[in-house]
Design a protein around this motif. Structure first.
Motif, PDB file in Angstrom:
ATOM      1  N   GLU A 112       0.876  -1.116   0.133  1.00 38.29           N
ATOM      2  CA  GLU A 112      -0.142  -0.084  -0.138  1.00 38.29           C
ATOM      3  C   GLU A 112       0.819   1.155   0.095  1.00 38.29           C
ATOM      4  N   ASP A 113       1.830   1.232   0.732  1.00 38.58           N
ATOM      5  CA  ASP A 113       2.776   2.569   0.728  1.00 38.58           C
ATOM      6  C   ASP A 113       3.731   2.437  -0.314  1.00 38.58           C
ATOM      7  N   ALA A 118       4.748   5.717  -5.307  1.00 38.57           N
ATOM      8  CA  ALA A 118       4.575   5.899  -6.630  1.00 38.57           C
ATOM      9  C   ALA A 118       3.648   6.969  -7.118  1.00 38.57           C
ATOM     10  N   VAL A 119       2.657   7.001  -6.473  1.00 40.58           N
ATOM     11  CA  VAL A 119       1.524   8.155  -6.661  1.00 40.58           C
ATOM     12  C   VAL A 119       2.053   9.653  -6.530  1.00 40.58           C
ATOM     13  N   PHE A 120       2.741   9.489  -5.150  1.00 36.59           N
ATOM     14  CA  PHE A 120       3.226  10.848  -4.771  1.00 36.59           C
ATOM     15  C   PHE A 120       4.481  11.366  -5.619  1.00 36.59           C
ATOM     16  N   TYR A 290       1.026  12.813 -18.694  1.00 34.30           N
ATOM     17  CA  TYR A 290      -0.482  12.480 -19.070  1.00 34.30           C
ATOM     18  C   TYR A 290      -0.395  11.201 -19.261  1.00 34.30           C
ATOM     19  N   VAL A 291       0.445  10.543 -19.817  1.00 37.76           N
ATOM     20  CA  VAL A 291       0.298   8.938 -20.124  1.00 37.76           C
ATOM     21  C   VAL A 291       0.807   8.104 -19.069  1.00 37.76           C
ATOM     22  N   THR A 292       1.692   8.483 -17.999  1.00 36.44           N
ATOM     23  CA  THR A 292       2.362   8.056 -17.032  1.00 36.44           C
ATOM     24  C   THR A 292       3.063   7.099 -17.155  1.00 36.44           C
ATOM     25  N   ARG A 293       3.757   7.265 -18.417  1.00 37.32           N
ATOM     26  CA  ARG A 293       4.897   5.924 -19.054  1.00 37.32           C
ATOM     27  C   ARG A 293       5.658   6.782 -20.146  1.00 37.32           C
ATOM     28  N   LEU A 576      -0.189   4.333 -14.685  1.00 38.67           N
ATOM     29  CA  LEU A 576      -0.758   3.079 -15.540  1.00 38.67           C
ATOM     30  C   LEU A 576       0.273   1.990 -15.124  1.00 38.67           C
ATOM     31  N   PRO A 577       1.448   2.199 -14.948  1.00 32.83           N
ATOM     32  CA  PRO A 577       2.280   1.074 -14.566  1.00 32.83           C
ATOM     33  C   PRO A 577       1.808   0.363 -13.197  1.00 32.83           C
ATOM     34  N   VAL A 578       1.387   1.173 -12.301  1.00 30.58           N
ATOM     35  CA  VAL A 578       1.075   0.814 -11.009  1.00 30.58           C
ATOM     36  C   VAL A 578      -0.463  -0.126 -11.210  1.00 30.58           C
TER      37      VAL A 578
END
Length: 597
Positions: A112-113, A118-120, A290-293, A576-578
């Motif tokens: 979870e962390d 990854a988001v942060f 925007y695509v996050t990759r 998206l990878p997450v």
């Protein structure tokens, strides 16, 4: 005490009560002094990580002028600074925070962390890149303007909210002056919005220069709810009128004069992001944001061409099912011109959208295991922005449908648009994020376009399984929307990588999708002035569709779309990878559980 603190206290008390029973049963407990080393390592890393989350949240509230009310952030009576010094301060904060993040061992964190991190990090990396590139020196585009959005979309309910609104209106002159100074700096170094994408955009300022009820800032005070005492309402109207007429209106008039006399005559006549300073690297950075990759523009272009060809074949199949015997071009002309496909009044368009939304409500129990409590409403796009606004947009509070120029708003597109913007698309998605399990509060505010727009476009396809499309024309509208997003891959990269002209982009979209001419022009102008953002929709959608195919193949007859969808939505907005990692983890868990039965 916070909810987290209360839970921890209850767990600690429970552990103490269980000590004797566990010892009698021969169960080993991790007591102080004998805590496993891995657990200590996890706690240290998690403590450092969450300290960064908390520090950044406090910093952002102060930096951007937010207050926290009932666990939700709300804009206070001041607007954030836009000076170069403010952006340098932000870039320094984000860079320092990223360095501290890199010092935390990700493998010492819970899953979870790891997702939180990854988001942060992904969001903050985009913040740093935009700050360092000084994208704020071109602070608007053909679709989104810094001079709109001040008036509430729905009436505030408390006196304090109205007081804060009045305070923000009084801050408008400072904010506009800062933006004008930044735009001048941008012009001096060749960083500006393309002129070709700004036709009539200056006219969106005009309503705010008026000194009567046609001014949206003044009109807002007519919506103060009757639940507030009349004396309070009267005072708010008087104070609001004074600040609008004495502060905001003059600022808008200065801005309008600047845009028409200074900015538009001097802004760049080129349209490609490659023509900006270090433009090729900037465009790749926008794709990454925007695509996050990381994706090469030419790879995206080829993917778009392949998908356009596939969807074209499906559209011709639906055209045949509709019984149309002419050419594809004649079918598009028929759809764009026959009055039966268009609403006769704004109310009819909004009522049709509301009917579709209610029909979707009846099917949600078959596609989702968890439904939100929060409800959205349906509203028309505000008059001041409608001429240059997209067909619709959805969010937590409402779905907005554009009722301007009704002959350009075909009803056969509304089912797909409602699924995308309202439910199970953006509005439902935002409500589930609001009601998600307890997480760091930045997870509710972070939005990745690849995830959010990918899900919303996926729900348009999901409507085929929900029985939402009642006629071949509505199914063609869905495919036209899918084509619209696939064609963006070709057009966006065509404009910013291959040097396409504006006219070439317009004709490409017009020849493939049953969108109206005004919508097509607005969309292409958006791709010109907002590089990379339009790529996120189809790539996110394809990611989710591919994951669903993978899950169906792996789980066979045991595949349950409700748990599949819940897995995606429970995550909230993630790169998206997450998303791929988490869904594949869900598939593996499902397979393991089935093998034990």
């Amino acid at each position: 005490m916070s909810a987290t603190g209360r839970v921890r206290l209850r767990l600690s008390t429970l552990c103490l009560l269980m000590l004797g029973a566990c010892a009698a049963a021969g169960i080993a407990l991790a007591l102080p002094g004998v805590v496993p080393q891995d657990a200590v390592r996890d706690n240290v890393a998690a403590t450092r990580l969450h300290a960064l989350f908390d520090a950044d949240g406090a910093w952002r509230r102060q930096e951007y002028g937010y207050t926290e009310v009932d666990g939700r952030w709300r804009q206070s009576a001041r607007l954030p600074s836009n000076t170069p010094e403010a952006w340098e301060r932000r870039a320094a904060h984000w860079s320092d925070t990223l360095a501290k993040l890199d010092a935390i061992p990700a493998d010492a964190l819970t899953r979870e962390d790891q997702v939180n991190l990854a988001v942060f990090r992904t969001a903050m990396q985009a913040d740093v890149e935009n700050a360092v590139r000084r994208t704020w020196e071109a602070p608007f585009n053909s679709d989104t303007f810094f001079w709109t959005g001040f008036a509430p979309r729905q009436p505030y309910q408390s006196e304090q909210e109205w007081r804060d609104y009045i305070g923000r209106l009084g801050d408008i002159p400072r904010v506009f002056d800062e933006h004008i100074d930044n735009m001048e700096r941008g012009l001096a170094r060749g960083w500006s919005v393309p002129l070709a994408s700004l036709d009539n955009r200056d006219n969106t300022i005009v309503p705010y220069t008026l000194d009567d009820a046609a001014n949206p800032l003044l009109a807002a005070f007519d919506t103060i709810p009757a639940t507030l005492p009349e004396a309070v309402r009267a005072q708010l109207r008087a104070d609001g009128r004074k600040v609008v007429l004495e502060e905001a209106v003059p600022a808008y008039r200065r801005l309008l004069s600047y845009m028409r006399k200074d900015y538009l005559p001097r802004t760049r006549t080129s349209i490609s992001a490659a023509d900006l300073p270090d433009g090729a690297a900037f465009y790749r950075g926008q794709i990454r944001e925007y695509v996050t990759r990381d994706m090469d523009p030419r790879e995206i272009h080829e993917l778009g061409l392949a998908e356009v060809a596939r969807i074209s074949a499906e559209m011709r199949e639906v055209m045949a099912r509709a019984g149309f015997e002419g050419s594809f071009e004649e079918f598009l002309a028929y759809l764009r011109s026959d009055p039966k496909f268009y609403a006769r009044s704004p109310h009819e368009l909004l009522a049709t959208a509301a009917y579709v939304a209610k029909k979707v409500d009846g099917q949600l129990k078959h596609v989702l295991g968890t439904l939100p409590r929060y409800r959205f409403t349906i509203l028309p796009v505000a008059d001041d922005i409608a001429p240059n606004y997209t067909a619709g947009r959805g969010g937590l509070e409402a779905c907005w449908f554009n009722t301007y120029d009704l002959p350009s708003r075909p009803l056969y597109n509304l089912p797909a648009l409602t699924l995308h913007e309202c439910s199970p698309g953006h509005s439902l998605q935002a409500a589930l994020a609001l009601e998600a399990p307890e997480r760091p509060d930045f997870r509710q505010r972070t939005y990745f376009s690849g995830y959010g727009e990918g899900w919303a476009l996926y729900t348009e396809w999901l409507g085929t399984l929900m029985g939402i499309y009642e006629t071949p024309y509505e199914d063609f509208g869905r495919l036209s929307f899918e084509m619209w997003r696939a064609a963006r891959l070709v057009i966006d990269t065509g404009l910013h990588e291959y040097g396409w002209s504006r006219e070439q982009a317009i004709e490409y979209l017009a020849s493939h999708a049953a969108l109206s001419r005004p919508d097509i022009v607005n969309e292409v102008d958006r791709y010109i002035s907002w590089p990379g953002q339009a790529l996120s929709y189809y790539i996110g959608y394809k990611t989710i569709r591919d994951l669903r195919v993978e899950a169906e193949l792996e789980l066979g007859a045991d595949f349950d779309q409700k748990t599949f969808h819940d897995t995606i939505l429970r995550l909230g907005s993630v790169p998206l990878p997450v998303l791929e990692e988490e869904v594949r983890g869900f598939i593996a868990e499902q397979k393991a559980a089935l093998s034990e039965v």
